[in-house]
Motif scaffolding. Sequence first.
Motif, short mmCIF file in Angstrom:
data_model
loop_
_atom_site.label_atom_id
_atom_site.label_comp_id
_atom_site.label_asym_id
_atom_site.label_seq_id
_atom_site.Cartn_x
_atom_site.Cartn_y
_atom_site.Cartn_z
N ALA A 158 -33.44 -5.02 2.73
CA ALA A 158 -33.13 -3.92 1.74
C ALA A 158 -33.01 -2.34 2.51
N GLY A 159 -32.46 -2.42 3.83
CA GLY A 159 -32.74 -1.19 4.60
C GLY A 159 -31.53 -0.18 4.33
N ALA A 160 -30.27 -0.83 3.67
CA ALA A 160 -29.08 -0.12 3.36
C ALA A 160 -29.43 0.76 1.82
N PRO A 161 -29.84 0.09 0.91
CA PRO A 161 -30.42 0.80 -0.30
C PRO A 161 -31.46 1.79 0.01
N ALA A 162 -32.40 1.39 0.90
CA ALA A 162 -33.57 2.25 1.24
C ALA A 162 -33.22 3.69 1.72
N SER A 163 -32.18 3.64 2.68
CA SER A 163 -31.65 4.89 3.18
C SER A 163 -30.81 5.78 2.21
#
Length: 358
Positions: A158-163
């Motif tokens: 979920a790195g993309a929505p986290a950033s």
Amino acid sequence: MELLTIGAFAKASRLSPKALRLYDELGLLTPARVDPATGYRRYAPQQLEQARLVAWLRRLGMPLARIRRVCALEAGEAAGEIRAYWARVEADTAARRDLAAFLVDHLTGKDPTMSRTTAPLALRYAALSDTGQVRASNQDTAYAGSRLLAVADGYGSAGAPASTAAVEALRSLETETVPAGELLGALEDALGRAEQAVHGVSAPGDDDTDAGTTLTAMLWTGSQLALVHIGDSRVHLLRDGELFQITHDHTVVQSLIDEGRLTPEEAASHPQRSLLMRALGRGADSTPDLRLHDARAGDRYLLCSDGLSTVVPAGDIHRVLSGTPEPEAAVRALVDLANASGGPDNVSCVVADVVEQP
């Protein structure tokens, strides 16, 4: 061998009997003999050297658990451990010194956001994020606006929505009116909102609970840039032809460099070079670096993810920043350099020029 009473040993070692009893309980300095009937402790003269070492390390402020490790080492290794500890103390002291200077200015009535220039200043900026040549998706987020500049590098599934969530949480600062003395506090509050937003990306029951992001952002005040930094994205400043890195990586490898255990050259190929010590995410240490930077007309700032800094040498970054006048062309040239070097990671760049308003 004649043993010393606890009183005599305390006097010779300059440790109190109370401290000696505590160190015995912790296994740090065990008496040579304990009377089974009275519990009275006696020490061997040969233990004085270790006792004095413990006393000196306590004066340095070293935690007891670390003292225990030092005392278990050979002399050379113990010296290295002490050197590493003191390097960390000095780094922490430098960060607190910056905050103390800000507080002194604020409490003595010196407005830290008042313009120190005769001409009003503004930002000219551009941002670009690219997937790179290897990764299947882009987990970076780059943003540039009239007041806010930001780069976030997500990790986990979920790195993309986290950033994205982290940067979006800061975008309210573009329109908020923040009193001069509350600037850093407002930035820290916004970071708290960003942390909550990142936590909301992956619920506690999700398979990937380690999803998170780095976050490096600067808020423009008209004469200064307030910086919030956590992780291993970076900010560079090009001033008077010289390039300076003004952030400090929060990584395991950087801590080893700080402690003198690794050289920068060794760190470049270290297998744990991407392991973060601070980040926004569940269970992560989210302590930020916060500070203010005076701006001058002619300054150029670069915010970038590690997809640039790990593959493009500082000399090449300097060349592009100093030789490419337009921010849009500069961010494109930097991303192209990262991809030409293999593009093993996502790469994001924000370039902002401090210019005099016409």
